[in-house]
Design a protein around this motif. Structure first.
Motif, PDB file in Angstrom:
ATOM      1  N   LEU A 639      39.339   1.444 -31.156  1.00  0.00           N
ATOM      2  CA  LEU A 639      40.585   0.814 -30.741  1.00  0.00           C
ATOM      3  C   LEU A 639      41.788   1.666 -31.128  1.00  0.00           C
ATOM      4  N   GLN A 640      41.705   2.313 -32.307  1.00  0.00           N
ATOM      5  CA  GLN A 640      42.793   3.194 -32.714  1.00  0.00           C
ATOM      6  C   GLN A 640      42.905   4.394 -31.755  1.00  0.00           C
ATOM      7  N   LEU A 641      41.745   4.928 -31.377  1.00  0.00           N
ATOM      8  CA  LEU A 641      41.758   6.049 -30.443  1.00  0.00           C
ATOM      9  C   LEU A 641      42.273   5.622 -29.071  1.00  0.00           C
ATOM     10  N   LEU A 642      41.956   4.380 -28.679  1.00  0.00           N
ATOM     11  CA  LEU A 642      42.431   3.887 -27.397  1.00  0.00           C
ATOM     12  C   LEU A 642      43.946   3.825 -27.357  1.00  0.00           C
ATOM     13  N   GLU A 643      44.560   3.538 -28.502  1.00  0.00           N
ATOM     14  CA  GLU A 643      46.018   3.508 -28.567  1.00  0.00           C
ATOM     15  C   GLU A 643      46.597   4.899 -28.267  1.00  0.00           C
ATOM     16  N   VAL A 644      45.874   5.956 -28.684  1.00  0.00           N
ATOM     17  CA  VAL A 644      46.326   7.320 -28.392  1.00  0.00           C
ATOM     18  C   VAL A 644      46.353   7.536 -26.882  1.00  0.00           C
ATOM     19  N   LYS A 645      45.284   7.098 -26.192  1.00  0.00           N
ATOM     20  CA  LYS A 645      45.232   7.259 -24.732  1.00  0.00           C
ATOM     21  C   LYS A 645      46.324   6.442 -24.059  1.00  0.00           C
ATOM     22  N   ALA A 646      46.531   5.211 -24.522  1.00  0.00           N
ATOM     23  CA  ALA A 646      47.557   4.362 -23.924  1.00  0.00           C
ATOM     24  C   ALA A 646      48.940   4.985 -24.063  1.00  0.00           C
ATOM     25  N   SER A 647      49.212   5.572 -25.233  1.00  0.00           N
ATOM     26  CA  SER A 647      50.519   6.194 -25.429  1.00  0.00           C
ATOM     27  C   SER A 647      50.686   7.411 -24.515  1.00  0.00           C
ATOM     28  N   THR A 648      49.593   8.169 -24.301  1.00  0.00           N
ATOM     29  CA  THR A 648      49.653   9.322 -23.386  1.00  0.00           C
ATOM     30  C   THR A 648      49.925   8.864 -21.958  1.00  0.00           C
ATOM     31  N   ASN A 649      49.214   7.809 -21.515  1.00  0.00           N
ATOM     32  CA  ASN A 649      49.412   7.272 -20.173  1.00  0.00           C
ATOM     33  C   ASN A 649      50.844   6.767 -19.999  1.00  0.00           C
ATOM     34  N   ASP A 650      51.345   6.044 -21.001  1.00  0.00           N
ATOM     35  CA  ASP A 650      52.710   5.511 -20.922  1.00  0.00           C
ATOM     36  C   ASP A 650      53.744   6.632 -20.903  1.00  0.00           C
ATOM     37  N   ALA A 651      53.483   7.702 -21.674  1.00  0.00           N
ATOM     38  CA  ALA A 651      54.439   8.808 -21.724  1.00  0.00           C
ATOM     39  C   ALA A 651      54.564   9.477 -20.361  1.00  0.00           C
ATOM     40  N   LEU A 652      53.423   9.689 -19.687  1.00  0.00           N
ATOM     41  CA  LEU A 652      53.456  10.312 -18.369  1.00  0.00           C
ATOM     42  C   LEU A 652      54.147   9.397 -17.366  1.00  0.00           C
ATOM     43  N   LEU A 653      53.831   8.089 -17.417  1.00  0.00           N
ATOM     44  CA  LEU A 653      54.454   7.141 -16.504  1.00  0.00           C
ATOM     45  C   LEU A 653      55.956   7.062 -16.751  1.00  0.00           C
ATOM     46  N   ARG A 654      56.364   7.066 -18.026  1.00  0.00           N
ATOM     47  CA  ARG A 654      57.796   7.000 -18.355  1.00  0.00           C
ATOM     48  C   ARG A 654      58.523   8.242 -17.821  1.00  0.00           C
ATOM     49  N   GLN A 655      57.888   9.407 -17.963  1.00  0.00           N
ATOM     50  CA  GLN A 655      58.496  10.649 -17.473  1.00  0.00           C
ATOM     51  C   GLN A 655      58.693  10.595 -15.956  1.00  0.00           C
ATOM     52  N   ILE A 656      57.698  10.092 -15.236  1.00  0.00           N
ATOM     53  CA  ILE A 656      57.793  10.014 -13.779  1.00  0.00           C
ATOM     54  C   ILE A 656      58.857   9.012 -13.354  1.00  0.00           C
ATOM     55  N   VAL A 657      58.896   7.848 -14.015  1.00  0.00           N
ATOM     56  CA  VAL A 657      59.879   6.816 -13.668  1.00  0.00           C
ATOM     57  C   VAL A 657      61.293   7.343 -13.869  1.00  0.00           C
ATOM     58  N   HIS A 658      61.544   7.990 -14.995  1.00  0.00           N
ATOM     59  CA  HIS A 658      62.885   8.513 -15.273  1.00  0.00           C
ATOM     60  C   HIS A 658      63.258   9.640 -14.309  1.00  0.00           C
ATOM     61  N   ARG A 659      62.273  10.476 -13.946  1.00  0.00           N
ATOM     62  CA  ARG A 659      62.549  11.572 -13.028  1.00  0.00           C
ATOM     63  C   ARG A 659      62.910  11.045 -11.637  1.00  0.00           C
ATOM     64  N   CYS A 660      62.179  10.012 -11.166  1.00  0.00           N
ATOM     65  CA  CYS A 660      62.483   9.431  -9.858  1.00  0.00           C
ATOM     66  C   CYS A 660      63.841   8.742  -9.868  1.00  0.00           C
ATOM     67  N   HIS A 661      64.177   8.095 -10.994  1.00  0.00           N
ATOM     68  CA  HIS A 661      65.477   7.425 -11.086  1.00  0.00           C
ATOM     69  C   HIS A 661      66.608   8.455 -11.044  1.00  0.00           C
ATOM     70  N   ALA A 662      66.422   9.582 -11.730  1.00  0.00           N
ATOM     71  CA  ALA A 662      67.476  10.599 -11.787  1.00  0.00           C
ATOM     72  C   ALA A 662      67.693  11.254 -10.428  1.00  0.00           C
ATOM     73  N   GLU A 664      67.020   9.748  -7.527  1.00  0.00           N
ATOM     74  CA  GLU A 664      67.146   8.679  -6.531  1.00  0.00           C
ATOM     75  C   GLU A 664      65.972   8.686  -5.552  1.00  0.00           C
ATOM     76  N   ARG A 665      64.793   8.946  -6.068  1.00  0.00           N
ATOM     77  CA  ARG A 665      63.590   8.971  -5.241  1.00  0.00           C
ATOM     78  C   ARG A 665      62.935   7.589  -5.245  1.00  0.00           C
ATOM     79  N   SER A 666      62.560   7.119  -4.063  1.00  0.00           N
ATOM     80  CA  SER A 666      61.912   5.813  -3.964  1.00  0.00           C
ATOM     81  C   SER A 666      60.558   5.839  -4.662  1.00  0.00           C
TER      82      SER A 666
END
Length: 764
Positions: A639-662, A664-666
């Protein structure tokens, strides 16, 4: 981010020369810059109307290898299309057109639709380019509601033929060409292909160059068809040859002389007799394929084929039967005799038993051209196999998992303690490794059987070392998936101790990666000295590979296969991970965080985070089977290791969301069900927004989910949604990802597959 202009270049650069290019349209300047960066000589037109484009084409002082016209034409009419196609025919041999009419075509024959443009192009001396069937999915032929794009080429002669499907704008012609494109997926490099009825060669031109076949022979019915085929498809298409012959003349071909027999233009059901199937089986080499098409009424032919060959795939093909339907493929489960969808054509892929060959008649073709010393399957290993037809390529040609497993088990049963058996275990091991969620019982059985196999292979012959390295590496990976890290560490250490460069420097990809995993497991256990030793070993092996390759005598005139370059890039990538591990150890207790920062995102994705997911699956299975107290401790650790994967997935998703917002990409989510709504919530939590949902279910089109519209997949090619970033939130993520890749979109640049396991929704 992949722009629309880059997608255009990706499409055209695969099929034609970028020597001299004419560019016209609203984005002509940007497109011209991209072309010049690729070394093209560009003539740029700033025309904004079709009339201005025609004038610029007439004024050009030279001919072009390619013309790209992407403009808007609000008052588009037949005369505009006729004059534009005529001007293009005089100026270029290949043209890419994307012209937006005043209103998107609402039905298939409307002004500005794909068939409408193709008819004008054919009337002006063009035909559809043979490669268009590889660039456009069959389901995307329906251009209603969006602006179509065309890739056309000039015909060498203005002669006519009703059998040329690339010049016939009908649903049947579309279906035939896209059957040939589907057949090309089952043709391997260096295959010898025989087309029993190629018409006038249009389909043969679709298959041969795309599949990199060594030879493609097409049977034509008469001399007129032969002359047409040679004039239109016989030159510049690789090793394509046409002969006047009837389909039954397959009986005149030598035994085991063909790798693939094609019949993509439906033949009468009376043709498919037991005698014909016997002749086809005779001319096919072991592991060779029959790929054929029959109409719906001829389904009984399936039983004749299955009586002489092994059915590998069965697909149904349906054209656009009405204005409300689109053309589509149906995958049919072979083991379910009751599954029979209503289709227009049946598409069968059947295989000659690869175990029917002998060492005396075997001829290596797939890897016979390699210039790498000791490449993956060099001909010098033929003598070490009892049956090279199964031993060399058992995993290469088979696409149906149950059939592949059957072949492997037959080899293991009949060829004890031979390289054939090791090859079969490798294929089975990779099946388990790549399965979404394999049963732990089968992993245990595989590990036990492979342990006995390894004990029997103790000599240092090159073939033995090759399979020992591969099996030890697989044992380590599967042991990790089985949550047995102690066995995994022993397997990786044994693998990295082998001198793979004695066999082939390409084989060192396994020993270097084994060193990486061994170091990672040691570091997790707190043994940093052992981790440092393993990672140092990985770097040393990579250096040895470079030295061996530099010192190897090689005739530079020999062809060099592309797989070698990809293997060497993997050597450097994994060696880089080992080097990153050595640097991270200097951080002390924070080594793991430092390693994640040093590794590229791709390495994290295929490395540590995937191991977390695999261990989680294995532990879930074990808890259901054993319920032993020792697994409870490991479960907490997982479960501790799974948290590492979740944080990696969230980091990539956060980067993409912020890049699209900057920019103005749908952003759209493919999937409007529970998984898609969960992705919406994730994006909203990260401060982003979702503009629409995409769904393949026609019943949902025009509705809304959470206040966002639900659109059809084909709308992604419309101007409104063309540059949207796609987040895949569906249990059918694999199929969706394949469709997006076919459209030219790039992973993480244009779309991302959200890991639904991390949000509690199982994937398929």
């Amino acid at each position: 981010m992949t722009s629309h202009n880059e997608r255009i270049l990706d499409r055209v650069s695969r099929v034609c020369s970028l020597n001299r290019v004419f560019v016209s349209g609203e984005d002509a300047a940007a497109l011209a810059d991209l072309l010049r960066l690729r070394g093209a000589i560009v003539e740029e037109s700033r025309a904004s109307t079709i009339a201005e484009v025609i004038d610029d084409l007439h004024a050009a002082s030279t001919s072009f290898s390619l013309a790209i016209v992407c403009i808007s034409a609000p008052d588009l009419g037949d005369e505009d299309a006729r004059y534009l196609c005529a001007a293009l025919r005089r100026a270029t041999s290949i043209a890419y057109l994307r012209i937006t009419a005043g209103t998107n075509p609402g039905h298939l024959e409307a002004i500005g639709s794909r068939p409408w443009w193709e008819r004008h192009a054919v009337a002006s001396g063009f035909r559809r380019h043979p490669s268009v069937a590889h660039l456009v999915a069959y389901e995307q032929l329906d251009s209603r509601g969006m602006t179509p794009w065309l890739l056309i080429e000039a015909v060498p002669q203005r002669s006519e033929s009703p059998l040329d499907e690339l010049r016939q704008i009908t649903a049947d012609a579309d279906a035939a060409i896209w059957r040939y494109a589907r057949a090309a997926h089952f043709v391997r490099r260096h295959d010898r292909v025989l087309d029993l009825d190629c018409g006038v060669g249009a389909g043969t031109a679709v298959v041969g160059p795309a599949a990199l076949a060594d030879s493609v022979v097409g049977f034509v019915r008469d001399q007129a068809a032969l002359q047409y085929a040679k004039a239109h498809y016989g030159s510049g298409r690789g090793a394509v040859e046409f002969r006047v012959a009837q389909p039954t003349d397959v009986s005149q071909c030598p035994a085991e002389s063909v790798d693939v027999v094609l019949s993509c233009r439906p033949l009468p059901s009376t043709f498919w007799t037991a005698g014909v199937i016997d002749e086809i089986r005779r001319v096919l080499k072991p592991g060779g394929r029959l790929i054929c098409c029959v109409t719906e009424e001829d389904l009984a032919v399936r039983h004749h084929i299955a009586s002489g060959l092994l059915l590998e795939r069965v697909l149904g093909q349906s054209g656009a039967r009405s204005e409300s339907e689109s053309p589509r493929w149906h995958e049919v489960q072979i083991d379910n005799p009751h599954e029979r969808p209503s289709v227009d054509w049946w598409f069968f892929v059947a295989m000659k038993d690869p175990l029917s060959g002998t060492a005396a008649t075997y001829q290596e073709r797939l890897y016979s051209h390699t210039a790498f010393p000791g490449g993956p399957n060099p001909p010098r290993y033929v003598g070490s196999f009892e049956n090279p037809s199964s031993g060399f390529n058992i995993g290469a040609p088979v696409t149906r998992g149950t059939l592949l497993e059957q072949f492997c088990r037959d080899v293991i049963r009949e060829s004890a303690n031979s390289p054939d058996v090791a090859d079969a275990y490798c294929v089975l091991g990779y099946q388990l490794l790549e399965a979404p969620r394999p049963d732990s019982y089968f992993i245990r059985v595989w590990l036990s059987e492979v342990d006995a196999c390894l004990r029997a292979q103790l000599d240092d012959e090159p073939a033995t070392v090759r399979w020992r390295v591969s099996l030890l590496f697989l044992a380590g990976r599967l042991a990790m998936r089985h949550a047995n890290n102690a066995l995994a560490l022993r397997s990786f250490q044994a693998c990295m101790s082998e001198d793979a460069t004695r066999v082939s420097s390409l084989l060192a990809t396994k020993t270097i990666e084994a060193a990486y995993w061994a170091g990672l497991l040691c570091a997790r256990n707190g043994d940093r000295d052992a981790a440092r030793e393993s990672w140092s070993r990985g770097v040393a092996i990579a250096k040895s590979c470079i030295r061996v390759e530099a010192e190897s005598p090689r005739d530079l005139a020999e062809p060099m296969e592309l797989f070698g370059f990809s293997e060497f890039s993997h050597v450097f990538d994994v060696a880089g991970r080992c080097a990153a591990g050595l640097a991270a150890l200097a951080e002390g207790p924070r080594w793991e965080q430092r390693l994640s920062a040093l590794l590229p995102q791709s390495s994290i994705a295929v490395g540590w985070s995937s191991a977390v997911k695999e261990s989680r699956w294995a532990l879930e299975d074990e808890r259901a089977r054993a319920r032993e107290a020792m697994f409870a401790i490991q479960w907490q650790r997982d479960l501790q290791l799974l948290e590492v994967k979740a944080s990696t997935n969230d980091a990539l998703l956060r980067q993409i969301v912020h890049r699209c917002h900057a920019t103005e990409r749908s952003v759209v989510v493919w999937g409007s069900g529970a998984a898609g709504r969960q992705v919406l919530n994730l994006v909203l939590d990260l401060g982003g927004t979702i503009d629409a949902f995409v769904d393949s279910n026609p019943a949902k089109h025009g509705t809304s989910v959470a206040g966002r519209p639900v659109i059809a997949p084909r709308m992604l090619a419309s101007p409104e949604w063309l540059d949207s970033f796609v987040l895949i939130g569906s249990m059918f993520a694999g199929e969706i990802e394949s469709n997006l890749l076919q459209l030219g979109l790039r992973r993480h640049d244009d779309f991302m597959r959200v890991d639904l396991d991390l949000v509690g929704i199982p994937t398929r």
